[in-house]
Structure formats: C-alpha cells, structure tokens
Design an enzyme around this catalytic site. Structure first.
Site, PDB file in Angstrom:
ATOM      1  N   ARG A  12      71.693  36.347  50.648  1.00 31.66           N
ATOM      2  CA  ARG A  12      71.483  36.775  49.264  1.00 31.66           C
ATOM      3  C   ARG A  12      70.104  36.314  48.826  1.00 31.66           C
ATOM      4  O   ARG A  12      69.489  35.457  49.455  1.00 31.66           O
ATOM      5  CB  ARG A  12      72.547  36.152  48.356  1.00 31.66           C
ATOM      6  CG  ARG A  12      73.937  36.724  48.523  1.00 31.66           C
ATOM      7  CD  ARG A  12      74.973  35.880  47.792  1.00 31.66           C
ATOM      8  NE  ARG A  12      74.707  35.775  46.361  1.00 31.66           N
ATOM      9  CZ  ARG A  12      75.265  34.866  45.570  1.00 31.66           C
ATOM     10  NH1 ARG A  12      76.106  33.980  46.067  1.00 31.66           N
ATOM     11  NH2 ARG A  12      75.004  34.839  44.280  1.00 31.66           N
ATOM     12  N   SER A  35      69.353  34.849  45.876  1.00 30.88           N
ATOM     13  CA  SER A  35      69.315  33.763  44.895  1.00 30.88           C
ATOM     14  C   SER A  35      68.625  32.534  45.495  1.00 30.88           C
ATOM     15  O   SER A  35      68.598  32.335  46.705  1.00 30.88           O
ATOM     16  CB  SER A  35      70.726  33.396  44.432  1.00 30.88           C
ATOM     17  OG  SER A  35      71.375  32.603  45.402  1.00 30.88           O
ATOM     18  N   LYS A  83      82.706  29.136  49.949  1.00 23.25           N
ATOM     19  CA  LYS A  83      83.646  29.442  48.857  1.00 23.25           C
ATOM     20  C   LYS A  83      83.575  30.905  48.420  1.00 23.25           C
ATOM     21  O   LYS A  83      84.507  31.427  47.822  1.00 23.25           O
ATOM     22  CB  LYS A  83      83.438  28.513  47.665  1.00 23.25           C
ATOM     23  CG  LYS A  83      82.170  28.725  46.887  1.00 23.25           C
ATOM     24  CD  LYS A  83      82.066  27.745  45.722  1.00 23.25           C
ATOM     25  CE  LYS A  83      80.765  27.891  44.966  1.00 23.25           C
ATOM     26  NZ  LYS A  83      80.579  29.200  44.340  1.00 23.25           N
ATOM     27  N   ASP A  84      82.445  31.588  48.717  1.00 20.41           N
ATOM     28  CA  ASP A  84      82.305  32.998  48.342  1.00 20.41           C
ATOM     29  C   ASP A  84      82.879  33.950  49.388  1.00 20.41           C
ATOM     30  O   ASP A  84      82.979  35.154  49.131  1.00 20.41           O
ATOM     31  CB  ASP A  84      80.823  33.360  48.152  1.00 20.41           C
ATOM     32  CG  ASP A  84      80.196  32.652  46.967  1.00 20.41           C
ATOM     33  OD1 ASP A  84      80.934  32.310  46.024  1.00 20.41           O
ATOM     34  OD2 ASP A  84      78.966  32.438  46.990  1.00 20.41           O
ATOM     35  N   THR A 143      81.689  27.697  31.862  1.00 21.08           N
ATOM     36  CA  THR A 143      82.093  27.862  33.257  1.00 21.08           C
ATOM     37  C   THR A 143      82.524  29.305  33.469  1.00 21.08           C
ATOM     38  O   THR A 143      83.100  29.919  32.570  1.00 21.08           O
ATOM     39  CB  THR A 143      83.233  26.913  33.675  1.00 21.08           C
ATOM     40  OG1 THR A 143      83.626  27.223  35.018  1.00 21.08           O
ATOM     41  CG2 THR A 143      84.459  27.041  32.773  1.00 21.08           C
ATOM     42  N   LEU A 155      87.752  30.455  36.789  1.00 19.72           N
ATOM     43  CA  LEU A 155      89.098  30.293  36.216  1.00 19.72           C
ATOM     44  C   LEU A 155      89.750  29.006  36.721  1.00 19.72           C
ATOM     45  O   LEU A 155      90.550  28.396  36.025  1.00 19.72           O
ATOM     46  CB  LEU A 155      89.978  31.497  36.575  1.00 19.72           C
ATOM     47  CG  LEU A 155      89.536  32.864  36.031  1.00 19.72           C
ATOM     48  CD1 LEU A 155      90.555  33.935  36.405  1.00 19.72           C
ATOM     49  CD2 LEU A 155      89.336  32.835  34.525  1.00 19.72           C
ATOM     50  N   ARG A 156      89.408  28.597  37.935  1.00 25.01           N
ATOM     51  CA  ARG A 156      89.951  27.359  38.505  1.00 25.01           C
ATOM     52  C   ARG A 156      89.516  26.157  37.670  1.00 25.01           C
ATOM     53  O   ARG A 156      90.338  25.322  37.276  1.00 25.01           O
ATOM     54  CB  ARG A 156      89.459  27.208  39.954  1.00 25.01           C
ATOM     55  CG  ARG A 156      89.757  25.857  40.589  1.00 25.01           C
ATOM     56  CD  ARG A 156      89.042  25.709  41.930  1.00 25.01           C
ATOM     57  NE  ARG A 156      87.598  25.830  41.803  1.00 25.01           N
ATOM     58  CZ  ARG A 156      86.773  24.854  41.404  1.00 25.01           C
ATOM     59  NH1 ARG A 156      87.274  23.667  41.072  1.00 25.01           N
ATOM     60  NH2 ARG A 156      85.480  25.043  41.336  1.00 25.01           N
ATOM     61  N   ARG A 157      88.218  26.079  37.390  1.00 26.31           N
ATOM     62  CA  ARG A 157      87.718  24.968  36.568  1.00 26.31           C
ATOM     63  C   ARG A 157      88.282  25.043  35.155  1.00 26.31           C
ATOM     64  O   ARG A 157      88.707  24.042  34.586  1.00 26.31           O
ATOM     65  CB  ARG A 157      86.186  25.003  36.522  1.00 26.31           C
ATOM     66  CG  ARG A 157      85.534  24.661  37.849  1.00 26.31           C
ATOM     67  CD  ARG A 157      84.050  24.964  37.861  1.00 26.31           C
ATOM     68  NE  ARG A 157      83.423  24.553  39.113  1.00 26.31           N
ATOM     69  CZ  ARG A 157      82.282  25.039  39.570  1.00 26.31           C
ATOM     70  NH1 ARG A 157      81.631  25.963  38.869  1.00 26.31           N
ATOM     71  NH2 ARG A 157      81.773  24.610  40.712  1.00 26.31           N
ATOM     72  N   ARG A 200      77.357  33.096  33.032  1.00 28.81           N
ATOM     73  CA  ARG A 200      76.962  33.734  34.295  1.00 28.81           C
ATOM     74  C   ARG A 200      75.479  33.524  34.520  1.00 28.81           C
ATOM     75  O   ARG A 200      74.779  32.998  33.686  1.00 28.81           O
ATOM     76  CB  ARG A 200      77.265  35.248  34.251  1.00 28.81           C
ATOM     77  CG  ARG A 200      78.746  35.620  34.207  1.00 28.81           C
ATOM     78  CD  ARG A 200      79.481  35.358  35.510  1.00 28.81           C
ATOM     79  NE  ARG A 200      78.759  35.792  36.704  1.00 28.81           N
ATOM     80  CZ  ARG A 200      78.692  37.051  37.142  1.00 28.81           C
ATOM     81  NH1 ARG A 200      79.291  38.007  36.472  1.00 28.81           N
ATOM     82  NH2 ARG A 200      78.028  37.352  38.245  1.00 28.81           N
ATOM     83  N   GLY A 201      74.999  33.994  35.660  1.00 34.58           N
ATOM     84  CA  GLY A 201      73.592  33.855  36.007  1.00 34.58           C
ATOM     85  C   GLY A 201      73.397  32.800  37.069  1.00 34.58           C
ATOM     86  O   GLY A 201      74.320  32.040  37.395  1.00 34.58           O
ATOM     87  N   ASN A 202      72.188  32.744  37.638  1.00 33.04           N
ATOM     88  CA  ASN A 202      71.941  31.748  38.667  1.00 33.04           C
ATOM     89  C   ASN A 202      71.848  30.363  38.037  1.00 33.04           C
ATOM     90  O   ASN A 202      71.922  30.207  36.815  1.00 33.04           O
ATOM     91  CB  ASN A 202      70.677  32.093  39.478  1.00 33.04           C
ATOM     92  CG  ASN A 202      69.418  32.090  38.624  1.00 33.04           C
ATOM     93  OD1 ASN A 202      69.271  31.291  37.704  1.00 33.04           O
ATOM     94  ND2 ASN A 202      68.495  32.976  38.927  1.00 33.04           N
ATOM     95  N   THR A 228      69.246  29.776  35.307  1.00 33.64           N
ATOM     96  CA  THR A 228      69.599  30.495  34.072  1.00 33.64           C
ATOM     97  C   THR A 228      70.650  29.715  33.294  1.00 33.64           C
ATOM     98  O   THR A 228      70.564  29.562  32.072  1.00 33.64           O
ATOM     99  CB  THR A 228      70.140  31.902  34.410  1.00 33.64           C
ATOM    100  OG1 THR A 228      69.147  32.611  35.146  1.00 33.64           O
ATOM    101  CG2 THR A 228      70.504  32.680  33.164  1.00 33.64           C
ATOM    102  N   ARG A 229      71.647  29.207  34.014  1.00 32.00           N
ATOM    103  CA  ARG A 229      72.721  28.449  33.351  1.00 32.00           C
ATOM    104  C   ARG A 229      72.180  27.167  32.722  1.00 32.00           C
ATOM    105  O   ARG A 229      72.536  26.816  31.594  1.00 32.00           O
ATOM    106  CB  ARG A 229      73.832  28.118  34.346  1.00 32.00           C
ATOM    107  CG  ARG A 229      74.553  29.342  34.873  1.00 32.00           C
ATOM    108  CD  ARG A 229      75.663  28.941  35.814  1.00 32.00           C
ATOM    109  NE  ARG A 229      76.064  30.070  36.642  1.00 32.00           N
ATOM    110  CZ  ARG A 229      77.237  30.178  37.235  1.00 32.00           C
ATOM    111  NH1 ARG A 229      78.136  29.234  37.105  1.00 32.00           N
ATOM    112  NH2 ARG A 229      77.527  31.226  37.986  1.00 32.00           N
ATOM    113  N   CYS A 261      88.881  34.188  45.189  1.00 31.76           N
ATOM    114  CA  CYS A 261      88.093  33.019  44.772  1.00 31.76           C
ATOM    115  C   CYS A 261      88.019  32.891  43.252  1.00 31.76           C
ATOM    116  O   CYS A 261      87.533  31.900  42.745  1.00 31.76           O
ATOM    117  CB  CYS A 261      86.704  33.072  45.389  1.00 31.76           C
ATOM    118  SG  CYS A 261      85.774  34.544  44.989  1.00 31.76           S
TER     119      CYS A 261
END
Length: 323
Positions: free
Chosen positions: A17, A19, A89-90, A136, A139-141, A158-160, A163-164, A251
């Site tokens: 990717r 990113s 994880k992805d 966040t 949904l897990r967190r 959202r975002g990299n 950005t966050r 995930c």
C-alpha cells in the site's frame, strides 16, 4: 543454512500500500531480504486499496473482506508482483484461491495506545473528564472502551496516522486510540501516552505483526521468505486467526485477543462484545504451541457456547452487512 534462490539475477517485485506506515514496513522487509540475498533485486510496487480511497465512511459499513488487501492480491494473481507485505491484522483469515500466508515476522508490541491532546497530558483513560471525546475507527476498541469507561464519548476517526494525529492536535478529539506498533514503526513512540492493558482492551487478531502473502505454488518465494519467519509470533497469530475464522468475524467486528507463549505452552484469551459494550464474553484456552490453530478453534467454540453467536448476529445486522 540460508535458503538459496535458484535464479542468480532475479528481480523480485514486492506489493505494498502507499500509506507511510505500509511503506515503512515494506522497506524493512526489502532491506532484510536484500541483506540475505544480495544477488537479487527487490523492487517495491505501490498501489492504493479500497480502504485507502474511502475515507468518509466508517470501516464497518464498507465491509471488510479484503478492504486493504484486494488490489495487492490481484497484483500477485496477475503476476505483476511476487509477494505483498501487509499489517497482518488487515489480512482476511480466508485468502483467495492460489494465495497463501508465506510468513509472519516478529511481532512488535500488539497493545493499543491512548494518545491525548496536550491539555490532558496529566490524565489517563480512567481520569479523563466526563464526555471527553475519544476517536477510534475500530468497533473492537469502541466496544471494550465503552464497557470499561462509560463516562467517555466516542467518535469515528479515519485517515492515515498523521491525519489522525493532526485532528487530535487541533482539538477535534480529546484523545485517540492507535496501535503501539504503528507509532513505534513510524518513530513516534513519544506520542504513546498510555499503553492500554489487555485487561481493558484485547488487541486485534494479528496486530503488531507483518504478514507476507504470496502465490501458493511459488516455491522459490516461499523458500526465500523463510528468513523472515518468527515461529513464536507465527504460532500466536495462527491461533488468533483460527479463532477469528471460526467465529466468522471480520477485522471490523468487536473481537479481541491476547496470546502468550511460555515454553511450549500457548495461552489464548479471546473476547466478543456487543457494540454498546454492555455484554462481553471472554475466555481463555491453553495448549501446546504446536497445536496453535486447534487452540483458536477450541476457544471460538467455547465463546459460541457462552452466547457469542447471538452477539455477532446482532452486530452483522446493525452494521448492515452479511458475513
């Protein structure tokens, strides 16, 4: 003895990717392989995935089957690249026909971290003021933090990573939750304000490890990737992935895990929670590390017996997608 590559002047193409974090991870893999196989040339080929392009919709509503991996997988199946580097994880637990998980690298700290706005530098999750806004996209967190800290407010982000962090620093959020591993790999360990204990937030399946995916029949690449395999990490992640696969969760579902290896014994803790965090089912199974997948399957059965299936069905309905 180091594996040998049959073709002396081979150029090997690595899919990644675009990113910043993905590239840091991919360049690390490239560097390690170049050290072991100086006679080969390793080229990085980047591409944007669906998950990179859709930034205005919550991840759970897009659907998660290959959200960050599909384009990379097509590249391998079309012979454009030889293998792809993923944050494990992805990577979905069921891979497309013709592709396999070639190796799992040594894991960074898989825990979640709280990063706070400057004004809260003397606070922890438990001492943040009532209504403090935590960002966040997981949904897990979300489910676990709602369970333990009902006084906090939660908002999708959202975002990299940069950005966050920018959204946090401008005051849009009081705190955000990120993976310790990602911050560490990007040289931002100083932004980790609080490492969240597993008792509070079990991490995502595969979090902190890299998974390298390649074509199933490519024995040369599979042999080459062996130098990056870290067996204890692989065993832990195989147990986690089997647990998730057996629960039929993606995930983006509130499923968390924690694994430890002590000698030859692997211990897997797993959790399924409702989105509001009010119901949480958690259990632990131990066994021989060599039977990692069976441990994951056994734990999934246990949680289903305790009511996990009903919680998961509700979640699939609520986020508007099938499984």
């Amino acid at each position: 003895m180091s594996p040998t590559v049959s073709s002396p002047a081979r150029t090997i193409r690595i899919g990644s990717r675009k990113s910043q974090l993905a590239l840091v991870q991919t360049y690390w893999v490239q560097e390690q392989l170049q050290k072991h196989f100086p006679e080969c040339t390793f080229e990085v080929h980047t591409m944007a995935t669906q998950g990179d392009k859709i930034l205005d919709v919550a991840l759970a509503k897009i659907g998660d089957k290959g959200l960050f991996t599909k384009e990379l997988e097509l590249g391998m199946l079309n012979q454009e690249t030889d293998f792809a580097v993923h944050s494990l994880k992805d990577l979905p637990t069921n891979l497309p026909e013709g592709l396999v998980l070639g190796c799992v690298s040594e894991r960074e700290n898989p825990a979640d971290a709280l990063v706070v706005h400057e004004k809260h530098k003397d606070k922890q999750l438990e001492t943040l003021p009532e209504g403090a806004v935590i960002g966040t996209s997981s949904l897990r967190r979300l489910a676990q933090l709602r369970h333990h800290y009902p006084h906090l407010s939660f908002k999708d982000i959202r975002g990299n990573l940069n950005t966050r962090l920018a959204k946090l620093d401008t005051g849009e959020y009081d705190g955000i939750i990120l993976a310790v591993a990602g911050l560490h790999r990007l040289g931002m360990s100083d932004r980790v304000h609080q490492v969240i204990a597993p008792e509070v937030s079990l991490h995502a399946v595969g979090q902190g490890a890299l998974g390298i995916e390649c074509r199933a029949g490519d024995t040369e690449i599979l042999e080459l990737l062996k130098v990056l395999e870290h067996q204890p990490t692989a065993q832990r992640c195989y147990a986690e992935r089997a647990f998730l696969r057996k629960l039929e969760g993606g995930c983006q579902v509130p499923i968390g895990v924690n694994t430890q290896i002590d000698g030859d014994t692997l211990t897997l803790t797993g959790m399924v929670a409702s989105l509001d965090g009010k119901r949480m089912i958690k259990d632990t199974v131990s066994g021989a590390a060599s039977d990692a997948e069976q441990i994951g399957i056994q734990l999934a059965h246990r949680l289903r017996e305790q009511g996990a299936s009903a919680i998961l069905e509700e979640i699939f309905t609520e986020v508007g997608r099938g499984h």
